[in-house]
Design a protein around this motif. Structure first.
Motif, short mmCIF file in Angstrom:
data_model
loop_
_atom_site.label_atom_id
_atom_site.label_comp_id
_atom_site.label_asym_id
_atom_site.label_seq_id
_atom_site.Cartn_x
_atom_site.Cartn_y
_atom_site.Cartn_z
N ALA A 151 0.84 -1.20 0.00
CA ALA A 151 0.00 0.00 0.00
C ALA A 151 0.88 1.25 0.00
CB ALA A 151 -0.91 -0.01 1.21
N PRO A 152 0.41 2.34 -0.59
CA PRO A 152 1.23 3.56 -0.66
C PRO A 152 1.78 4.01 0.69
CG PRO A 152 -0.67 3.78 -2.09
CD PRO A 152 -0.86 2.49 -1.34
N GLY A 171 0.88 -6.37 1.76
CA GLY A 171 2.08 -6.28 0.94
C GLY A 171 2.72 -7.63 0.70
N HIS A 172 3.60 -7.69 -0.32
CA HIS A 172 4.29 -8.95 -0.62
C HIS A 172 5.67 -8.65 -1.18
CE1 HIS A 172 3.13 -8.42 -4.91
NE2 HIS A 172 1.95 -8.04 -4.42
N VAL A 173 6.49 -9.70 -1.23
CA VAL A 173 7.89 -9.58 -1.64
C VAL A 173 8.15 -10.54 -2.77
CG1 VAL A 173 10.30 -9.91 -0.91
CG2 VAL A 173 8.64 -8.89 0.68
N ASP A 179 0.90 0.01 -4.49
CA ASP A 179 -0.32 -0.49 -5.11
C ASP A 179 -1.49 -0.07 -4.21
OD1 ASP A 179 -2.48 -1.90 -6.10
OD2 ASP A 179 -1.40 -3.79 -6.36
N ALA A 180 -2.26 0.89 -4.70
CA ALA A 180 -3.35 1.45 -3.89
C ALA A 180 -4.46 0.43 -3.63
CB ALA A 180 -3.92 2.68 -4.58
#
Length: 333
Positions: free
Chosen positions: A288-289, A326-328, A318-319
């Protein structure tokens, strides 16, 4: 055998007391939490609120602490050394200032004991974890614990707890489908375990199902006593099913710490994941931003992640993602 698992992470140190694969206690120490309990800090007395009882002092880094009681004969504007008794506690809208007292005459300025020092002082063996080794924290339930602290939803066999933070106290509400007395005992035990696991101190309330019998209420209180280590004080379970506990509070609890800045907490968690994700190429964190912004504000976090992995780190906002979503990815992008 119980042991402390310790990680010197990016942006935070973390530790968990683990016994038979379960986390009994968990601690996180962000690198920007301010003066720790036990620190001896130079300060200037800036405002006397109640003579002989309470004053505000400004530390050399600009932070403010409550001095209780202020030293006699020290007027506003004078310098002094203070000993931090309780670190600052984050709260919505404002933070509770750290509390301090005048340091002893022979004291010298020193930081308070850090997380590694504190867990080492317990006498329990400490295992320092490396990012290239097995993720023993995760195996013990680290992510589940973080989720419990963030959401306040804690399940136990036959019911669940809802943890709520208020300025006055931390509250646990017990609900479930078990018979009333069984639910009260199981809920009290689960709440006591959560209090220990999340480092919750200060005033704590447990709202249980209403139980009328004296023996049943004593059994509920005994369930708390069997799980929660001393020192603490508690009331009896009253006729409305309410039990209050008071524990020493020298720093923020895990829920208070994580909820005070969810984006920064998520950012540190993603950096941990990036450090542990294998592969070659480029590390990319998509989040997220607000989470990406939290990483971008700390160039040292990004640099340390790249140094530890020997790979470049790319960030993508990613809004459509939630703070926790989140991911990696490690590879070509």
């Amino acid at each position: 055998m119980a042991e402390w698992l310790y990680e010197d992470g990016i942006g935070e140190a973390r530790a968990a007391l683990v016994d038979h694969g379960r986390i009994l206690e968990a601690l996180i120490e962000p690198d920007d939490e301010g003066p720790r309990a036990g620190a001896i800090s130079p300060a200037r007395l800036t405002q006397i609120i109640q003579p002989g009882r309470r004053a505000i002092a400004t530390l050399d880094d600009g932070g403010e602490v409550l001095v209780e009681p202020p030293p006699g004969g020290v007027s506003e504007g004078r310098r002094l050394l203070v000993e931090i008794i309780r670190a600052a506690i984050p709260e919505p809208g404002r933070a509770k200032r750290a509390t301090a007292r005048a340091a002893s005459a022979d004291a010298v300025a020193a930081p308070g004991p850090d997380l590694l020092t504190r867990i080492t002082a317990t006498g329990v063996p400490v295992v320092r974890l490396a990012s290239h080794g097995p993720d023993r924290l995760e195996a013990a339930g680290w992510s589940e614990l973080i989720d419990e602290a963030m959401t306040g939803e804690i399940l136990f066999a036959g019911g669940g707890l809802r943890l709520s933070l208020t300025p006055a106290m931390t509250l646990f509400d017990v609900d479930g489908a078990l018979p009333v007395t069984e639910l009260a005992i199981a809920g009290a035990r689960a709440a006591a375990e959560a209090i220990r696991r999340m480092g919750i101190g200060g005033s704590i309330g447990i709202d249980l199902p209403t139980i009328t019998g004296k023996a049943e209420r004593q059994a509920v209180a005994a369930a708390v006593d069997a799980v929660l280590p001393q020192p603490f004080e508690r009331t009896a379970v009253n006729g409305f099913g309410f039990l209050q506990i008071v524990r020493r509070r020298s720093r923020a609890s895990l829920p208070e710490m994580l909820r005070s800045d969810p984006a920064a907490a998520a950012a540190r968690g993603l950096l941990r994941r990036a450090e542990r994700t294998g592969g070659a190429g480029t590390m990319q964190i998509t989040a997220a931003p607000a989470v990406i912004a939290a990483i971008e504000r700390r160039a040292d976090w990004r640099a340390e992640c790249e140094r530890r992995r020997g790979l470049p780190l790319a960030l993508r906002a990613d809004a459509a993602l939630a703070i926790s979503g989140g991911h990696v990815h490690v590879g070509s992008i």
